[in-house]
Motif scaffolding. Sequence first.
Motif, PDB file in Angstrom:
ATOM      1  N   LYS A   1     -37.563  -3.916 -93.730  1.00  0.00           N
ATOM      2  CA  LYS A   1     -37.835  -2.792 -94.646  1.00  0.00           C
ATOM      3  C   LYS A   1     -38.960  -3.124 -95.625  1.00  0.00           C
ATOM      4  O   LYS A   1     -39.766  -2.268 -95.966  1.00  0.00           O
ATOM      5  CB  LYS A   1     -36.573  -2.422 -95.424  1.00  0.00           C
ATOM      6  N   PHE A   2     -38.988  -4.350 -96.075  1.00  0.00           N
ATOM      7  CA  PHE A   2     -40.034  -4.744 -97.034  1.00  0.00           C
ATOM      8  C   PHE A   2     -41.400  -4.906 -96.360  1.00  0.00           C
ATOM      9  O   PHE A   2     -42.383  -5.157 -97.049  1.00  0.00           O
ATOM     10  CB  PHE A   2     -39.659  -6.065 -97.717  1.00  0.00           C
ATOM     11  N   SER A   3     -41.441  -4.788 -95.059  1.00  0.00           N
ATOM     12  CA  SER A   3     -42.688  -5.084 -94.342  1.00  0.00           C
ATOM     13  C   SER A   3     -43.534  -3.856 -94.019  1.00  0.00           C
ATOM     14  O   SER A   3     -44.454  -3.936 -93.203  1.00  0.00           O
ATOM     15  CB  SER A   3     -42.364  -5.861 -93.051  1.00  0.00           C
ATOM     16  N   THR A   4     -43.243  -2.719 -94.655  1.00  0.00           N
ATOM     17  CA  THR A   4     -44.133  -1.557 -94.459  1.00  0.00           C
ATOM     18  C   THR A   4     -45.462  -1.860 -95.155  1.00  0.00           C
ATOM     19  O   THR A   4     -45.492  -2.625 -96.139  1.00  0.00           O
ATOM     20  CB  THR A   4     -43.550  -0.275 -95.094  1.00  0.00           C
ATOM     21  N   PRO A   5     -46.562  -1.261 -94.692  1.00  0.00           N
ATOM     22  CA  PRO A   5     -47.860  -1.569 -95.314  1.00  0.00           C
ATOM     23  C   PRO A   5     -47.881  -1.357 -96.833  1.00  0.00           C
ATOM     24  O   PRO A   5     -48.400  -2.198 -97.565  1.00  0.00           O
ATOM     25  CB  PRO A   5     -48.823  -0.621 -94.603  1.00  0.00           C
ATOM     26  N   ASP A   6     -47.272  -0.269 -97.330  1.00  0.00           N
ATOM     27  CA  ASP A   6     -47.303  -0.017 -98.781  1.00  0.00           C
ATOM     28  C   ASP A   6     -46.525  -1.080 -99.552  1.00  0.00           C
ATOM     29  O   ASP A   6     -46.953  -1.549-100.610  1.00  0.00           O
ATOM     30  CB  ASP A   6     -46.683   1.351 -99.103  1.00  0.00           C
ATOM     31  N   SER A   7     -45.371  -1.430 -99.003  1.00  0.00           N
ATOM     32  CA  SER A   7     -44.545  -2.432 -99.657  1.00  0.00           C
ATOM     33  C   SER A   7     -45.261  -3.789 -99.667  1.00  0.00           C
ATOM     34  O   SER A   7     -45.287  -4.480-100.693  1.00  0.00           O
ATOM     35  CB  SER A   7     -43.207  -2.510 -98.907  1.00  0.00           C
ATOM     36  N   VAL A   8     -45.861  -4.146 -98.528  1.00  0.00           N
ATOM     37  CA  VAL A   8     -46.565  -5.440 -98.440  1.00  0.00           C
ATOM     38  C   VAL A   8     -47.712  -5.487 -99.453  1.00  0.00           C
ATOM     39  O   VAL A   8     -47.948  -6.516-100.094  1.00  0.00           O
ATOM     40  CB  VAL A   8     -47.072  -5.684 -96.992  1.00  0.00           C
ATOM     41  N   LYS A   9     -48.383  -4.353 -99.621  1.00  0.00           N
ATOM     42  CA  LYS A   9     -49.502  -4.317-100.578  1.00  0.00           C
ATOM     43  C   LYS A   9     -49.025  -4.674-101.997  1.00  0.00           C
ATOM     44  O   LYS A   9     -49.634  -5.484-102.694  1.00  0.00           O
ATOM     45  CB  LYS A   9     -50.103  -2.894-100.573  1.00  0.00           C
ATOM     46  N   LYS A  10     -47.914  -4.080-102.385  1.00  0.00           N
ATOM     47  CA  LYS A  10     -47.377  -4.349-103.729  1.00  0.00           C
ATOM     48  C   LYS A  10     -46.892  -5.819-103.830  1.00  0.00           C
ATOM     49  O   LYS A  10     -47.189  -6.510-104.802  1.00  0.00           O
ATOM     50  CB  LYS A  10     -46.217  -3.385-104.031  1.00  0.00           C
ATOM     51  N   ILE A  11     -46.174  -6.245-102.800  1.00  0.00           N
ATOM     52  CA  ILE A  11     -45.656  -7.622-102.796  1.00  0.00           C
ATOM     53  C   ILE A  11     -46.826  -8.616-102.892  1.00  0.00           C
ATOM     54  O   ILE A  11     -46.793  -9.574-103.659  1.00  0.00           O
ATOM     55  CB  ILE A  11     -44.825  -7.864-101.511  1.00  0.00           C
TER      56      ILE A  11
ATOM     57  N   SER B   1     -32.786  -0.148-108.734  1.00  0.00           N
ATOM     58  CA  SER B   1     -33.867   0.472-107.978  1.00  0.00           C
ATOM     59  C   SER B   1     -34.927  -0.593-107.738  1.00  0.00           C
ATOM     60  O   SER B   1     -35.414  -1.237-108.654  1.00  0.00           O
ATOM     61  CB  SER B   1     -34.461   1.616-108.799  1.00  0.00           C
ATOM     62  N   LEU B   2     -35.274  -0.804-106.505  1.00  0.00           N
ATOM     63  CA  LEU B   2     -36.196  -1.895-106.187  1.00  0.00           C
ATOM     64  C   LEU B   2     -37.651  -1.510-106.391  1.00  0.00           C
ATOM     65  O   LEU B   2     -38.541  -2.343-106.426  1.00  0.00           O
ATOM     66  CB  LEU B   2     -35.990  -2.353-104.739  1.00  0.00           C
ATOM     67  N   ASN B   3     -37.895  -0.206-106.510  1.00  0.00           N
ATOM     68  CA  ASN B   3     -39.246   0.260-106.755  1.00  0.00           C
ATOM     69  C   ASN B   3     -40.223  -0.170-105.656  1.00  0.00           C
ATOM     70  O   ASN B   3     -41.367  -0.498-105.916  1.00  0.00           O
ATOM     71  CB  ASN B   3     -39.709  -0.235-108.139  1.00  0.00           C
ATOM     72  N   TYR B   4     -39.736  -0.281-104.448  1.00  0.00           N
ATOM     73  CA  TYR B   4     -40.623  -0.536-103.318  1.00  0.00           C
ATOM     74  C   TYR B   4     -40.550   0.660-102.386  1.00  0.00           C
ATOM     75  O   TYR B   4     -39.507   1.292-102.266  1.00  0.00           O
ATOM     76  CB  TYR B   4     -40.191  -1.790-102.546  1.00  0.00           C
ATOM     77  N   ASN B   5     -41.639   0.920-101.727  1.00  0.00           N
ATOM     78  CA  ASN B   5     -41.636   2.032-100.780  1.00  0.00           C
ATOM     79  C   ASN B   5     -41.021   1.571 -99.466  1.00  0.00           C
ATOM     80  O   ASN B   5     -41.724   1.186 -98.557  1.00  0.00           O
ATOM     81  CB  ASN B   5     -43.069   2.505-100.519  1.00  0.00           C
ATOM     82  N   ILE B   6     -39.708   1.538 -99.412  1.00  0.00           N
ATOM     83  CA  ILE B   6     -39.104   1.062 -98.167  1.00  0.00           C
ATOM     84  C   ILE B   6     -38.333   2.169 -97.472  1.00  0.00           C
ATOM     85  O   ILE B   6     -38.002   3.163 -98.084  1.00  0.00           O
ATOM     86  CB  ILE B   6     -38.179  -0.150 -98.397  1.00  0.00           C
TER      87      ILE B   6
END
Length: 427
Positions: A95-105, A422-427
């Motif tokens: 779930k954390f590996s979507t492009p948007d999430s990876v960008k933030k991470i 709330s994790l505040n990630y786009n997952i």
Amino acid sequence: MRYDVVVIGAGMVGTAAAWHLQKNGSKVLMLDRKLPGLETSYGNAGLIQREAIHTHPFPRQITEMVRVLPNQGTDIRYRIPALLRYHQALLQYWKFSTPDSVKKIESEWQTLIAHCTSEHQTMIEASGADELITRDGWLQLHRSEETLKKAAKTAIEDCEQGVEHKVLSLDELKAMEPNANFEGFVGAIHWLNSWQVSNPSALVKAYAKNFQEMKGTIKESNVKEIRPSDDNDSKGWQVVTDKETYHSDHLVIAAGPWSNELIKPLGYNLPLFPMRGYHQHFKISDKNTIHHSMFDMDKGFVMGPMQQGIRITTGAEMTTMDAPKNFGQLKTVLKLASKILPLEDAVESEAWAGSRPCMPDMKPVIGPADKHDKLWFAFGHSHQGFTLGPITGRLVEELIHDKPLTVDVKPFNAQRFAKKQSLNYNI
Ligand SMILES: Cc1cc2nc3c(=O)[nH]c(=O)nc-3n(C[C@H](O)[C@H](O)[C@H](O)COP(=O)(O)OP(=O)(O)OC[C@H]3O[C@@H](n4cnc5c(N)ncnc54)[C@H](O)[C@@H]3O)c2cc1C
């Protein structure tokens, strides 16, 4: 005897935390069941990776998943018992590996990486360990024009983050490493401002020795239990080992892939999971001498010149901590590696194996525990714990001594996996 701080774990992370704390006035005890730098911080590829500003997301593209599925890759393999045991962490990882999430991470991750060489430099100077370091970068080899072009494009973008590189043609690569056979390769990226360590364990030991010279204490003991002190006058920690019980005000958990085991009895259950890697050394001769570590980008393994010999390091094996060694991946890697360099005499009869401590969102845990006072976490640095030990150690010291922080640690807090938050990630 009572200590200001007990640090559990004498890998790169724990040693750096103990070093910074002792240097800044705390009386520190560092505990490990082995001598410093003998677990994961022993067996890695020895790269201090200023270029590592990108994380390692879970494959999400169909082509990538199809490639990994037959479980015969040299970069990643998986074992079914591990998939079952860590399925929740792996689902989060996916779930954390979507492009948007990876960008933030990655934007958060980069705040740590930016300090990696300067923080090592401080500790290298203090501990007189300069002879272990080569500051001439490492080589990322490519077998296809397509992957080289893509990497070169990303490398240009990465310049903005302080990463320096040079794209090498095949001829330039051959000139740099004349003993290697680059048949099948098209060129390389030379990462210029990353460093190479000729004996990772010796670097941890040098830092640990300097910690002792500053009157820090190291004890070889297996920690069996940690418990909050019930003494009302001096709230703190009791650390029960196979030999003695130690008392401290603060307690730092820096036990790499074993960290979760230590804190579980206190009610914590972080989604830490191991990613195993293997290495084997081969004797250095006139025919196989190389000057830089070389990473075969398309096959996912590293060949590095170490004091012990040429160290061949595999990619990741998703397996459980207690699973027996499985040499399948290493065997395939060795076949590929020996086409590049003559690898005639193995130094050890059996290859080393150790586990990268990984978190699903690809970031370490650095900061206070949420259920107990004066309990601090510093683990989960996955593929770059050797690189990030010193900056982590500095942050742990700043947190415990209540100083302004060199890096904002909020993105690395332990509470980010709490269910209701709330994790505040786009997952
Ligand atoms: C094949 C491979 C290649 C890698 N290459 C690189 C690289 O080139 N660059 C990079 O930056 N990173 C690399 N890494 C990752 C890096 O090695 C790790 O992230 C890092 O070593 C983790 O350090 P640590 O201090 O957290 O853990 P460790 O080094 O594992 O230290 C944890 C310590 O805790 C101790 N411990 C655990 N439980 C207890 C207990 N109950 N009582 C007492 N002591 C205990 C252990 O004995 C151990 O010494 C690689 C990893 C692997 C496997």
